[in-house]
Scaffold this motif. Structure first.
Motif, PDB file in Angstrom:
ATOM      1  N   CYS A 132     -17.672  -4.992  59.348  1.00 30.53           N
ATOM      2  CA  CYS A 132     -17.034  -5.596  58.453  1.00 30.53           C
ATOM      3  C   CYS A 132     -17.969  -4.826  57.542  1.00 30.53           C
ATOM      4  N   CYS A 135     -20.892  -7.816  55.304  1.00 29.28           N
ATOM      5  CA  CYS A 135     -21.591  -8.275  56.449  1.00 29.28           C
ATOM      6  C   CYS A 135     -22.451  -7.464  57.272  1.00 29.28           C
ATOM      7  N   SER A 137     -21.051  -6.574  60.252  1.00 29.50           N
ATOM      8  CA  SER A 137     -20.909  -7.400  61.888  1.00 29.50           C
ATOM      9  C   SER A 137     -19.538  -6.525  62.292  1.00 29.50           C
ATOM     10  N   CYS A 157     -13.467 -10.456  59.108  1.00 26.49           N
ATOM     11  CA  CYS A 157     -14.787 -10.884  60.379  1.00 26.49           C
ATOM     12  C   CYS A 157     -14.844 -12.278  60.454  1.00 26.49           C
ATOM     13  N   CYS A 160     -18.456 -13.045  58.582  1.00 30.01           N
ATOM     14  CA  CYS A 160     -18.619 -14.043  57.506  1.00 30.01           C
ATOM     15  C   CYS A 160     -16.984 -14.360  56.877  1.00 30.01           C
TER      16      CYS A 160
HETATM   17 ZN   LIG Z   1     -18.412 -10.339  57.538  1.00 35.33          ZN
END
Ligand SMILES: [Zn+2]
Lengths: 171, 266
Positions: A132, A135, A137, A157, A160
């Motif tokens: 992502c 964030c 991730s 994502c 988030c």
């Molecule tokens: Zn994210």
């Protein structure tokens, strides 16, 4: 002998100017970041820029050719030939590291090398774990292989919840 | 009025000793153009936004590929016709696309089955063409095969979703398979022209593509829980210019602008 107001073009100068031409669909990238300029040749006043299309039907290619002409014209360079070359085929391997960093900062996940869609049996996005851009991730999922332009896929994502574009690996 | 009506083609002017690749490149161009046009009819009508975008993206890829072929075909012919003349100013009987790609969109399942049958052939053909002896054709194939791989994955995934989805989606898929599977055979049945080019080594033997195509179809159909359809006969004719009535209506729309405002460029 006609004298022009601008200095005679040099290859180095032309490369500098091309850095200022952006991809109309992903304006954060210059066409050099994108890796589509394959060669610049200067013969006296005559400039030849060789570009390669990203995708076969990419509507940005004619806009890019126009933008190159306009940028060079602004420097007084009138004799410009844009040569389209399709082989070797464009690959995201040619995208610069700077370009990849700019993409992620802009909110588009950069291409992950080695994940091109050569394996037609790797279905449902099994082959690509995309980070992502917001964030960072790794828990993301593919929404659609085809995004807002030919070069992008749509991801979301799982942490988030941000939906984002992924610049597809094309190698 | 008289001027436009006079465009009814006389028999394609004898072009003796033309490059044997010309009709093949034209056939490849027509095939991608007609399918691109069909897919573009979905624009704004897709079942959800993401799939509307996917259909438009695939149409655009195929249109770009068609354009590369038409430009090459115009050069090979060397009679002064341009890519636009070839794409827009021929009559239905001169088009050489297989019947499959001119079939109407139907519902989403129908479009998916048509696309899957085409993609499975197209991808495997381009894979071979990119290492063929003609450099220009190889370059176009090298560029397009990357896109065709995404198309095949997309249509494979949707075939699986529809087959292994709900009773409703399965019913639509079964109907589409029953209608369209008969058009697959034409893709890999060589015409006299194709046989000639295969003997010259300019076109891959279709029989050599079949194992990979069949393996892919078997895998996807198994995932979709759909039994391998029997193909009792192959409906063919398009590659020889014998088309279904659908092509005429399609061309009427495709060619409208060029025939109304002659000389427009891409
Ligand atoms: Zn994210």
């Amino acid at each position: 002998m006609v004298t022009t107001s601008s200095p005679a073009p040099t290859e180095a100068r032309i490369w500098q100017l091309l850095e200022e031409v952006s991809d109309p669909e992903v304006p954060v990238l210059s066409i050099l970041d994108l890796g589509i300029v394959r060669a610049v040749a200067v013969d006296g006043e005559h400039i030849t820029v060789t570009i390669t299309p990203t995708y076969s039907g990419c509507p940005a290619m004619s806009a890019i050719a126009t933008d190159i002409r306009l940028r060079l014209l602004a420097e007084g360079y009138r004799q410009v030939t844009i040569h389209n070359q399709i082989s070797p085929a464009w690959t995201t391997d040619w995208m610069s590291q700077a370009g990849r960093a700019k993409l992620e900062a802009y909110g588009i996940a950069p291409p992950i090398d080695g994940t091109a869609s050569g394996h037609v049996l790797n279905l449902f996005g099994q082959d690509t774990a995309v980070r992502c851009p917001l964030c960072k991730s790794a828990h993301t999922h593919l929404v659609s292989q085809f995004g807002s332009t030919a070069c992008k896929a749509l991801y979301q994502c799982d942490d988030c919840r941000e939906p984002f574009d992924y610049f597809k690996c094309h190698a | 009025m008289a001027a436009t009506q006079s465009e009814i083609p006389t028999a394609p002017a004898a072009a003796p000793a033309a490059n044997p690749l010309f009709p093949l490149v034209l056939q490849l161009a027509d095939t991608s153009l007609i399918l691109a046009h069909r897919l573009s009819e979905w624009c704004g009508h897709g079942p959800v936004l993401e799939q509307d975008l996917a259909l438009a993206n695939i149409a655009l890829d195929l249109l770009g590929e068609a354009r590369s072929y038409y430009q090459y075909a115009a050069e090979l012919e060397g009679q002064g016709r341009t890519e636009d003349d070839l794409a827009y100013l021929r009559s239905a009987v001169e088009y050489r696309n297989p019947l499959l790609v001119e079939q109407p969109n139907g519902d989403f399942a129908h479009t998916i089955v048509r696309q899957f049958l085409f993609d499975n052939f197209h991808y495997h053909l381009l894979k071979e063409l990119q290492s063929g002896p003609d450099a220009r054709l190889a370059a176009i194939a090298e560029k397009s095969v990357k896109e065709a791989a995404y198309h095949l994955k997309w249509s494979s995934e949707w075939l699986i979703r529809l087959g292994d989805g709900t009773p409703e989606s399965r019913q639509h898929l079964d109907k589409a398979i029953a209608t369209l599977w008969r058009f697959a055979g034409e893709l890999t049945t060589p015409t006299a022209l194709e046989t000639n080019l295969q003997e010259l080594g300019l076109l891959p033997e279709y029989a050599a593509l079949l194992p990979a195509m069949q393996a892919h179809a078997a895998h996807v159909l198994a995932e979709a829980t759909v039994p391998l359809p029997a193909a009792p006969f192959a409906q063919q004719g398009g590659k020889s210019g014998r088309h279904s009535e659908h092509l005429g209506y399609l061309l009427a729309e495709l060619q409208y602008l060029q025939r109304t405002y002659p000389g427009l460029t891409w």
